[in-house]
Design a protein around this motif. Structure first.
Motif, short mmCIF file in Angstrom:
data_model
loop_
_atom_site.label_atom_id
_atom_site.label_comp_id
_atom_site.label_asym_id
_atom_site.label_seq_id
_atom_site.Cartn_x
_atom_site.Cartn_y
_atom_site.Cartn_z
N MET A 225 -35.55 -0.96 -21.58
CA MET A 225 -36.10 -0.55 -22.88
C MET A 225 -35.07 -0.73 -23.99
O MET A 225 -35.39 -0.58 -25.17
CB MET A 225 -36.55 0.91 -22.85
N GLY A 226 -33.82 -1.04 -23.61
CA GLY A 226 -32.76 -1.25 -24.59
C GLY A 226 -32.34 0.03 -25.28
O GLY A 226 -31.87 0.02 -26.41
N VAL A 227 -32.56 1.14 -24.60
CA VAL A 227 -32.26 2.43 -25.24
C VAL A 227 -31.09 3.11 -24.53
O VAL A 227 -30.77 2.79 -23.39
CB VAL A 227 -33.48 3.38 -25.20
N ASP A 228 -30.48 4.03 -25.24
CA ASP A 228 -29.45 4.89 -24.66
C ASP A 228 -30.17 6.09 -24.08
O ASP A 228 -30.86 6.82 -24.79
CB ASP A 228 -28.49 5.31 -25.78
N ASP B 282 -8.46 11.06 -28.12
CA ASP B 282 -7.46 11.86 -27.39
C ASP B 282 -7.85 13.34 -27.46
O ASP B 282 -8.21 13.84 -28.53
CB ASP B 282 -6.07 11.68 -28.01
N ILE B 283 -7.78 14.02 -26.32
CA ILE B 283 -8.13 15.45 -26.27
C ILE B 283 -6.91 16.22 -25.77
O ILE B 283 -6.31 15.86 -24.75
CB ILE B 283 -9.33 15.69 -25.32
N GLU B 284 -6.54 17.28 -26.50
CA GLU B 284 -5.39 18.11 -26.13
C GLU B 284 -5.84 19.32 -25.33
O GLU B 284 -7.00 19.76 -25.45
CB GLU B 284 -4.65 18.58 -27.40
N PRO B 285 -4.93 19.90 -24.51
CA PRO B 285 -5.28 21.11 -23.75
C PRO B 285 -5.80 22.21 -24.69
O PRO B 285 -5.24 22.41 -25.77
CB PRO B 285 -3.96 21.54 -23.10
N GLY B 286 -6.90 22.89 -24.30
CA GLY B 286 -7.46 23.96 -25.13
C GLY B 286 -8.52 23.49 -26.09
O GLY B 286 -9.21 24.31 -26.71
N GLN B 287 -8.68 22.17 -26.24
CA GLN B 287 -9.71 21.65 -27.16
C GLN B 287 -11.08 21.63 -26.49
O GLN B 287 -11.18 21.40 -25.28
CB GLN B 287 -9.35 20.24 -27.63
N HIS B 288 -12.11 21.81 -27.31
CA HIS B 288 -13.51 21.73 -26.87
C HIS B 288 -13.80 20.31 -26.37
O HIS B 288 -13.46 19.34 -27.06
CB HIS B 288 -14.41 22.08 -28.07
N VAL B 289 -14.41 20.19 -25.19
CA VAL B 289 -14.81 18.87 -24.67
C VAL B 289 -16.33 18.85 -24.61
O VAL B 289 -16.94 19.66 -23.90
CB VAL B 289 -14.23 18.62 -23.26
N HIS B 290 -16.93 17.96 -25.39
CA HIS B 290 -18.41 17.89 -25.40
C HIS B 290 -18.82 16.52 -25.93
O HIS B 290 -18.01 15.59 -25.95
CB HIS B 290 -18.96 19.06 -26.23
N VAL B 291 -20.05 16.40 -26.40
CA VAL B 291 -20.59 15.09 -26.78
C VAL B 291 -19.84 14.43 -27.96
O VAL B 291 -19.97 13.23 -28.16
CB VAL B 291 -22.10 15.19 -27.11
N HIS B 292 -19.04 15.21 -28.70
CA HIS B 292 -18.29 14.63 -29.83
C HIS B 292 -17.05 13.86 -29.36
O HIS B 292 -16.51 13.06 -30.12
CB HIS B 292 -17.90 15.74 -30.82
N ASN B 293 -16.58 14.15 -28.13
CA ASN B 293 -15.38 13.44 -27.66
C ASN B 293 -15.50 12.97 -26.20
O ASN B 293 -14.52 12.60 -25.59
CB ASN B 293 -14.12 14.30 -27.86
N LEU B 294 -16.74 13.01 -25.67
CA LEU B 294 -16.99 12.57 -24.29
C LEU B 294 -18.25 11.72 -24.31
O LEU B 294 -19.25 12.08 -24.94
CB LEU B 294 -17.20 13.81 -23.41
N GLU B 295 -18.18 10.57 -23.60
CA GLU B 295 -19.31 9.66 -23.62
C GLU B 295 -19.76 9.37 -22.20
O GLU B 295 -18.95 9.04 -21.33
CB GLU B 295 -18.86 8.36 -24.31
N SER B 296 -21.07 9.51 -21.97
CA SER B 296 -21.65 9.17 -20.67
C SER B 296 -21.47 7.68 -20.38
O SER B 296 -21.48 6.85 -21.30
CB SER B 296 -23.14 9.52 -20.70
N CYS B 297 -21.35 7.33 -19.11
CA CYS B 297 -21.21 5.91 -18.73
C CYS B 297 -22.52 5.36 -18.17
O CYS B 297 -22.59 4.19 -17.79
CB CYS B 297 -20.14 5.76 -17.65
N ARG B 298 -23.56 6.19 -18.05
CA ARG B 298 -24.75 5.78 -17.30
C ARG B 298 -26.00 5.70 -18.19
O ARG B 298 -26.13 6.41 -19.17
CB ARG B 298 -24.99 6.79 -16.17
N GLY B 299 -26.94 4.81 -17.75
CA GLY B 299 -28.21 4.67 -18.45
C GLY B 299 -28.04 4.16 -19.87
O GLY B 299 -28.78 4.53 -20.78
N ARG B 300 -27.02 3.28 -20.08
CA ARG B 300 -26.70 2.86 -21.44
C ARG B 300 -27.31 1.50 -21.75
O ARG B 300 -26.63 0.48 -21.74
CB ARG B 300 -25.17 2.86 -21.62
N GLY B 301 -28.63 1.50 -22.05
CA GLY B 301 -29.31 0.28 -22.44
C GLY B 301 -28.87 -0.22 -23.81
O GLY B 301 -29.20 -1.31 -24.24
N ASP B 302 -28.12 0.64 -24.55
CA ASP B 302 -27.66 0.27 -25.89
C ASP B 302 -26.36 -0.52 -25.85
O ASP B 302 -25.85 -0.93 -26.88
CB ASP B 302 -27.46 1.55 -26.74
N LYS B 303 -25.80 -0.71 -24.64
CA LYS B 303 -24.47 -1.36 -24.56
C LYS B 303 -24.55 -2.67 -23.81
O LYS B 303 -25.37 -2.82 -22.94
CB LYS B 303 -23.49 -0.43 -23.87
#
Lengths: 387, 96
Positions: free
Chosen positions: A224-227, B75-96
């Motif tokens: 589908m070309g989607v994320d 880059d993430i330092e110890p004690g920093q929040h880790v979430h979607v703003h600094n972590l990216e999924s590697c799976r199901g990426r039809g956009d890449k």
């Protein structure tokens, strides 16, 4: 372990004794609902399918409707059709009767009856008679080995993988150790953890199936070309602290316990194996429940971090909260609390045993909250467009 | 001072999940391979969210449950929040 259930004439076991009203087509929903609302002790399903469906898509709808009628939790069935649909009510009723000759099955065709009012009256009369008969059946002692448990986690949060799912995993292991069957599903929510599940497969063929269904699922997003992050994790999952589908999946698979994986089966396929089985379903909660119940699950245990209300019309759906905050906030809907694991006042093992006990009680007739509240959620996975 | 607790699932993990909502500059206690340890978070962390236990460089894996849950996008330092703003999924990426 034993529970009190209904032994059917063909040897199958039910934990409920429902009279179920099934519309074969979207156009018969109103009449099906009308019949069920007239008669205490009945339940019904509604759906948007049954007409202008083709090929495998029509076959899947037919199979799911028929298998809800033949389900051992169902005593008798009223099938309602409009009269001109693709998936004919006559065929649904005949297929149920062929597989379960002992079940009362009544057919109502709205066009033949002379409209919705007369069709509702005809179906109501048949349902009234079935409920009277059903109420005379007695429960008997049955081994827990005959139970098929559907596992589900929905509205997940970061605690799903810490409290709710590991505890459900203990219950899954207990049921399998006793000879029972446990279904792991929601393939989307195994992406990123498939190597762990595959490592538990009983042989190379089953291990390969794990990777194949994941590849097929992931390919749907890439084709589908989607994320996939547009829908998985959901906005609620992200707010709950889950950052990626991998993180969600790794927490998700805990609910399947630690036993070997016997097989990977298609959506809504009949469950004939003992032990742990992976059914390839979407991550959408109600499509998943419907597929697992169509396959033969007697009951569902559903862990939730964000909170959910849904339940199958014929299979009791037990909710387990991942935190005590949720258990208190949505107490009308949540049956059990795994939160004491997070607060350190109970172990995973203790909560797992509590879930197993609740399963036996619910299998013996105790009503889950979704049943008391009348939830009858039903959704069939679509694999083709309406024409 | 406010005391807070966190949960580290596996000793190889480089993130910790907080129990409750935690303000910035709060020391969070957690058990790591049987040792009681403390890290002071540098940002507010919401209920159920994660902070880094170690420095995670951009492009390096974020590890929880002993498995990779995505890659750091900065880059993430110890004690920093880790979430979607600094972590990216590697799976199901039809956009890449």
């Amino acid at each position: 372990m034993k529970f009190k259930g209904f032994r059917r004439p063909d040897g199958t076991v039910g934990i409920r004794n429902h009279v179920l009203v099934i519309p074969s087509v979207v156009c018969a929903n109103r009449v099906a609902r009308g019949i069920s609302q007239q008669i205490a002790g009945t339940t019904w399903v509604e759906h948007q399918h049954g007409c202008t469906q083709l090929g495998a898509d029509a076959e899947l709808t037919t199979h799911v409707l028929v298998s809800h009628g033949t389900h051992p939790n169902v005593y008798g069935v009223v099938v309602v059709g409009l009269g001109c649909e693709t998936i004919r009510a006559q065929d649904i009723a005949a297929a149920i009767k062929k597989q379960c000759p002992y079940k009362p099955v009544h057919l109502v065709i709205i066009q033949d009856e002379g409209g919705s009012v007369k069709a509702t009256a005809a179906g109501t009369s048949a349902a009234r008679k079935m409920v009277g008969e059903a109420s005379q059946l007695m429960r008997e002692d049955i081994e827990a080995a005959e139970l098929i448990l559907g596992t589900e986690c929905g509205g997940s949060d970061a605690y799903s993988g810490i409290s709710g799912n590991p505890a459900l995993g203990i219950a899954s292991d207990l049921l399998i150790a006793d000879g029972g069957t446990v279904i792991l599903a929601e393939t989307t929510e195994i992406i990123g953890a498939e190597h762990i599940v595959a490592a538990r497969a009983i042989n190379e063929t089953v291990a390969q199936k794990c990777f194949d269904v994941i590849k097929r699922c992931e390919k749907q997003a890439t084709d589908m070309g989607v994320d996939m992050r547009g829908g998985q994790p959901t906005p609620g999952n992200i707010e709950g602290g889950l950052s990626s589908i991998e993180e969600k999946s790794l927490g998700c698979i805990y609910k399947a316990g630690s036993k070997p994986l016997q097989d990977v089966i298609e959506y809504a396929a009949p469950i004939t194996q003992k032990g742990l089985v992976w059914m390839d379903t979407p991550g959408q909660d109600v499509e998943q429940i419907t597929g697992m119940v169509a396959g033969g699950c007697h009951l569902v245990v559903f862990t939730t971090g964000r909170g959910t209300c849904c339940g199958s019309p014929i299979a009791p759906t037990i909710k387990v909260s991942t935190t005590t905050q949720l258990f208190e906030r949505m107490n009308d809907n949540i049956d059990l609390d795994a939160g004491p694991i997070v607060s350190g006042t109970a172990t995973v093992q203790q909560v797992g045993e509590m879930i197993m006990n609740e399963m036996l009680e619910v299998a013996s007739g105790k009503q889950s909250k979704s049943e008391i509240l009348g939830f009858n959620d039903f959704a069939i996975k679509r694999i083709g467009p309406s024409m | 001072m406010q005391q807070a607790h966190g949960i580290v699932m596996k000793s190889v993990d480089n993130v910790c999940t907080v129990v409750g909502t935690v303000d910035a500059a709060t020391p969070v206690q957690f058990d790591l391979a049987g040792q009681n340890e403390t890290i002071t978070v540098t940002e507010p962390i919401s209920f159920g969210h994660k902070f880094a236990l170690r420095t995670i460089k951009k492009g390096e894996p974020v590890v929880k449950y002993g498995e990779v849950i995505g890659l750091a996008t900065k880059d993430i330092e110890p004690g920093q929040h880790v979430h979607v703003h600094n972590l990216e999924s590697c799976r199901g990426r039809g956009d890449k």
